[in-house]
Design a protein around this motif. Sequence first.
Motif, PDB file in Angstrom:
ATOM      1  N   GLY A 169      73.859 -81.441   5.598  1.00  0.00           N
ATOM      2  CA  GLY A 169      72.591 -81.241   6.275  1.00  0.00           C
ATOM      3  C   GLY A 169      71.899 -79.967   5.855  1.00  0.00           C
ATOM      4  O   GLY A 169      72.431 -79.161   5.074  1.00  0.00           O
ATOM      5  N   MET A 170      70.706 -79.824   6.382  1.00  0.00           N
ATOM      6  CA  MET A 170      69.914 -78.632   6.134  1.00  0.00           C
ATOM      7  C   MET A 170      69.546 -78.008   7.474  1.00  0.00           C
ATOM      8  O   MET A 170      69.176 -78.725   8.416  1.00  0.00           O
ATOM      9  CB  MET A 170      68.645 -79.001   5.353  1.00  0.00           C
ATOM     10  N   GLY A 171      69.707 -76.689   7.553  1.00  0.00           N
ATOM     11  CA  GLY A 171      69.426 -76.014   8.801  1.00  0.00           C
ATOM     12  C   GLY A 171      68.330 -74.977   8.673  1.00  0.00           C
ATOM     13  O   GLY A 171      68.053 -74.486   7.576  1.00  0.00           O
ATOM     14  N   TRP A 172      67.723 -74.680   9.791  1.00  0.00           N
ATOM     15  CA  TRP A 172      66.705 -73.625   9.882  1.00  0.00           C
ATOM     16  C   TRP A 172      67.098 -72.673  11.001  1.00  0.00           C
ATOM     17  O   TRP A 172      67.961 -73.004  11.821  1.00  0.00           O
ATOM     18  CB  TRP A 172      65.339 -74.223  10.191  1.00  0.00           C
ATOM     19  N   GLY A 173      66.436 -71.526  11.049  1.00  0.00           N
ATOM     20  CA  GLY A 173      66.731 -70.579  12.108  1.00  0.00           C
ATOM     21  C   GLY A 173      68.132 -70.029  11.944  1.00  0.00           C
ATOM     22  O   GLY A 173      68.558 -69.653  10.838  1.00  0.00           O
ATOM     23  N   ARG A 174      68.895 -70.012  13.031  1.00  0.00           N
ATOM     24  CA  ARG A 174      70.268 -69.522  12.945  1.00  0.00           C
ATOM     25  C   ARG A 174      71.087 -70.333  11.946  1.00  0.00           C
ATOM     26  O   ARG A 174      71.996 -69.808  11.303  1.00  0.00           O
ATOM     27  CB  ARG A 174      70.902 -69.582  14.337  1.00  0.00           C
ATOM     28  N   LEU A 175      70.756 -71.593  11.820  1.00  0.00           N
ATOM     29  CA  LEU A 175      71.491 -72.454  10.898  1.00  0.00           C
ATOM     30  C   LEU A 175      71.070 -72.237   9.443  1.00  0.00           C
ATOM     31  O   LEU A 175      71.449 -73.011   8.569  1.00  0.00           O
ATOM     32  CB  LEU A 175      71.314 -73.923  11.292  1.00  0.00           C
ATOM     33  N   ALA A 176      70.262 -71.217   9.202  1.00  0.00           N
ATOM     34  CA  ALA A 176      69.933 -70.849   7.820  1.00  0.00           C
ATOM     35  C   ALA A 176      70.247 -69.382   7.573  1.00  0.00           C
ATOM     36  O   ALA A 176      69.732 -68.770   6.634  1.00  0.00           O
ATOM     37  CB  ALA A 176      68.463 -71.122   7.550  1.00  0.00           C
ATOM     38  N   SER A 177      71.101 -68.818   8.416  1.00  0.00           N
ATOM     39  CA  SER A 177      71.384 -67.393   8.274  1.00  0.00           C
ATOM     40  C   SER A 177      72.416 -67.114   7.190  1.00  0.00           C
ATOM     41  O   SER A 177      72.626 -65.973   6.812  1.00  0.00           O
ATOM     42  CB  SER A 177      71.844 -66.814   9.616  1.00  0.00           C
ATOM     43  N   ASN A 178      73.058 -68.133   6.679  1.00  0.00           N
ATOM     44  CA  ASN A 178      73.979 -67.961   5.553  1.00  0.00           C
ATOM     45  C   ASN A 178      73.511 -68.859   4.404  1.00  0.00           C
ATOM     46  O   ASN A 178      73.365 -70.065   4.583  1.00  0.00           O
ATOM     47  CB  ASN A 178      75.404 -68.348   5.961  1.00  0.00           C
ATOM     48  N   GLY A 179      73.289 -68.239   3.254  1.00  0.00           N
ATOM     49  CA  GLY A 179      72.900 -69.024   2.078  1.00  0.00           C
ATOM     50  C   GLY A 179      71.481 -69.549   2.157  1.00  0.00           C
ATOM     51  O   GLY A 179      71.182 -70.615   1.611  1.00  0.00           O
TER      52      GLY A 179
ATOM     53  N   ALA B  37      65.590 -71.981   4.833  1.00  0.00           N
ATOM     54  CA  ALA B  37      66.471 -73.112   5.138  1.00  0.00           C
ATOM     55  C   ALA B  37      67.805 -72.884   4.429  1.00  0.00           C
ATOM     56  O   ALA B  37      67.901 -72.048   3.519  1.00  0.00           O
ATOM     57  CB  ALA B  37      65.836 -74.414   4.674  1.00  0.00           C
ATOM     58  N   ALA B  38      68.845 -73.590   4.863  1.00  0.00           N
ATOM     59  CA  ALA B  38      70.155 -73.476   4.200  1.00  0.00           C
ATOM     60  C   ALA B  38      70.894 -74.800   4.340  1.00  0.00           C
ATOM     61  O   ALA B  38      70.592 -75.608   5.232  1.00  0.00           O
ATOM     62  CB  ALA B  38      70.971 -72.350   4.840  1.00  0.00           C
ATOM     63  N   LEU B  39      71.846 -74.989   3.473  1.00  0.00           N
ATOM     64  CA  LEU B  39      72.624 -76.232   3.497  1.00  0.00           C
ATOM     65  C   LEU B  39      73.959 -76.002   4.203  1.00  0.00           C
ATOM     66  O   LEU B  39      74.545 -74.922   4.124  1.00  0.00           O
ATOM     67  CB  LEU B  39      72.886 -76.708   2.064  1.00  0.00           C
ATOM     68  N   PHE B  40      74.393 -77.023   4.892  1.00  0.00           N
ATOM     69  CA  PHE B  40      75.730 -76.997   5.493  1.00  0.00           C
ATOM     70  C   PHE B  40      76.368 -78.369   5.300  1.00  0.00           C
ATOM     71  O   PHE B  40      75.688 -79.335   4.927  1.00  0.00           O
ATOM     72  CB  PHE B  40      75.660 -76.618   6.981  1.00  0.00           C
ATOM     73  N   GLY B  41      77.634 -78.444   5.561  1.00  0.00           N
ATOM     74  CA  GLY B  41      78.290 -79.740   5.398  1.00  0.00           C
ATOM     75  C   GLY B  41      79.754 -79.662   5.757  1.00  0.00           C
ATOM     76  O   GLY B  41      80.287 -78.581   6.052  1.00  0.00           O
ATOM     77  N   GLY B  42      80.386 -80.820   5.750  1.00  0.00           N
ATOM     78  CA  GLY B  42      81.804 -80.806   6.069  1.00  0.00           C
ATOM     79  C   GLY B  42      82.414 -82.188   6.090  1.00  0.00           C
ATOM     80  O   GLY B  42      81.749 -83.201   5.854  1.00  0.00           O
TER      81      GLY B  42
END
Lengths: 209, 705
Positions: B148-158, B198-203
């Motif tokens: 997924g892609m995150g913004w705000g706190r979910l984009a604070s890394n990478g 924005a930043a990417l996350f996943g798992g």
Amino acid sequence: MKQAAFSLLTCLTFAGCSTNDDTFSVVRSTLLPNQQKFDARFLFAAGQGARQLKLALLEFEEGSIILSDSSREGVETWITADGGTVMTRDQMIVGLRGFGAGLMAADVNQSQAMVRAGKQGITERFHTYLNGNDETVTRTYRCQIAFRGTQEIVIGASPVKTNLISEDCTSLDQSFQNLYWVIPGNNRIVQTSQWTGEFIGMVATQVVP
Amino acid sequence: MTRGFAGFLAMVCYVGWISHSAAQNLSTYGTPGLIDMPTAEVLPDGHLGFTVAGFGNTVRGTMVFQMLPGVYGTFRYSFLQDFFGSAQPTAPSLYDRSFDIHFQLRHESKKWPSVAIGLRDVGGTGIYAGEYLVATKTFADRLIVTGGMGWGRLASNGGFQNPLCFNNNRFCTRPPSGAGGIGGTGQLDFGNWFRGDAALFGGLKYQFNDRVALLLEYSSDSYTQETSRGIMAVNSPLNFGATYQLSDATQLSAYYMYGSEFGLQLSYVINPASPRNNAGTENAPPALVPVDQVAAASWNLPKRRPDQPGAQQVLAQRIKDEGLLLEGLQVEGGTATVRIENFRYGSSAQAVGRANRALANTLPPRIDTFVVVLLRNGLPITRIETRRSDFAALEQDIDGAWRSLARADVGDAFRMYGGVLSEIYPRFDYRLGPYIAFAFFDPDNPLRGDVGLQLNGDIIARPGLTFSGQLRQPIFGNLDQARRLSNSVIPHVRSDWPLYAKASDLELSHLTAEYIWRPRRDFFARLTAGYLEPMYGGVSGEVLWYPLGSRLALGAELNWTRQRDFDMMFDFRDYNVTTGHASAYYDLGSDYFAQLDAGRYLAGDWGATFTLKREFNNGFKVGGFFTLTTVSFEDFGEGSFDKGITLEVPLSWFTGKPSRRTVGQTIRPILRDGGARLIVRNRLFDYTRAERGPQLASQWGRYFK
């Protein structure tokens, strides 16, 4: 002081009282299930020398004697010691009350007729369940009645020769097998193992001579 | 402050006993997800989940509700120890309330993943504010992959430049969350959503066996605020976890997070539509006796001994045995009309079925029609007419309940006051037992409560006329230790609750005279005077238009009230106010219910409250509400406007035994003075609904139970 207050509140939780509100008795009976009394209708039937039937909830590994309470239009109502009832038509279960199970009614006419006639073949049976969301759901099953040979079983202390009849039923997503032990000749059912729905599962019965 | 019904805490504890639903992995944020990151999954429709997760200096407690098949909402209460540190030596830790919402845009198919969009911490302080777009796909039934892609706190890394910025500059930068300070909390930060980097996350989630699952995620959250304040270290974006399914409903999870912290989490998910005791374990109804046996019963014989009870006495006792009260009996021709009060059954249909059974087993065969009038404290609400032959014929019918409803004549019981038994009025009811009252989210102590003794007494002098009182004696607790006094700039109509707790000992919760009557068909009216509630006394009047079985009901209420003294006894304070509301109640179908109350509130502010509830057919209700009034967000103070979540659970849902009681709790992030409404007992819609509304028919499946 605090200990005394806590004791008082604990006591009130179990001994709280009210004129028209069952809340405290409901909470008491839930938290202390072993404290429940015999149902008055069961005691009355016992006092009247009512006919008995052995009942076992196979998946709960519980068994008891239940008593005939009433009979109307071919349906006999049996009462359990804690106030539940089992309704049977020729020993075929057509309803349960007070077990949490929601088998409100069952149409077993075709299977009943075939077993009593000593025939084999295809039947339809219908079950109506009440679920935990207070909704009734009627399910249709297609069943195969088949003769499975003879068996000697013990009723009371006496060996009894029986024919074993199976009823294999399926619906789109459910299947179960009922077994009936019947007396050769009159095809009277004396012992059964029957499926009553997903909640209670298999129930066994045996007549008491 | 939120004050609950007695027993709520006990019932929450009791949750360990209850039902169960399909397993679903919940993240430390309490929502379907991996460890910290969300997935595109949802819970099964209507399911309710509770989690407690702790790692490092953070503890999160969450309630998540799958309100629609593709939409869940979340309320979270978080504790961040030493978040403020020496900057706030008297209150170094942060207690934070936040709401999330998640929309699943498409279900997973054989080829394509499920896709969801979500918002974290909308309307809170913004410490967890972040948005995401996420996709999840299952492979071979065991491996679930999420990206997924995150913004705000979910984009604070990478973080990288926001793709939405490509064609629209306003998405390029993100204003700071909670810029308005504490006074700005509660407002939706529309202007922040999906803005900035924005930043990417996943798992991955691998289902090792039926009970154990392994988790691995790459987090796009760098815990910037926590690390900058030295309460957490982030050495790696990789998190590892394992979950163990303790039961169908309960899951225990363990994590190693950010290369520095170990975490633990307990999750519990229930299906409100499926209580542990399924349809209930109440005593079975008496078997229906053949009519010839009823005819031959001693009370129906032409000559009976004087010491033998008559039919009316037998009927009254049998109805009492079923938890009902026979208030009236009239026999005209072949029709017997009974007026009954239902003290036991949450389902009015079940009460009617039990009453009809008692009638069929008692009255002579010449009575061929039964009319049951459902009452509340003598007020006739609804009548149900049933042919005796139908009741007997359908008892064992495969579709007996619904056929009996189709054949019954259900109508308004307007003016059906006749045949009242002489010994019924005046009637005295009392109840003595424990109570529990809660107050949530005080930063000094997030869970406050009192436990004590409560005595209720009612004198029902005649149908509809009730004198009622309630005394409470707190025995132990800490409500009176709340130190934070109100800083409200508008009249302190609710926010002075700690002063009430401090000043009172024995509390007179209410002492009222109340008259409820039927002014005309489809209408109900109420007049209440006295000490109406713990904080207000006065006079309250209400009219309700509620046609039988109607989805819509309309009401109007007018109250002249005066604030009670802090000791909660007989004195009043100087503040008085006239309040009132026009209300619309609407059953939306598909388990949804909406209510709009518009009018004047206790602080003299004008506005409206909107309430939406998911109401399961068995009476379990989960809802939310908000109130907007002429009090500005600034004057309202922290939280900006009144809002909250409500949870109502029938006692029978826990016990399997029938009961009209519910346990419930309203959870407000904060109790302030704007949008505060008088709490008057027996508002007419709720008072009449069980006997009046669509649920009378929708629970008809219990008629023969």
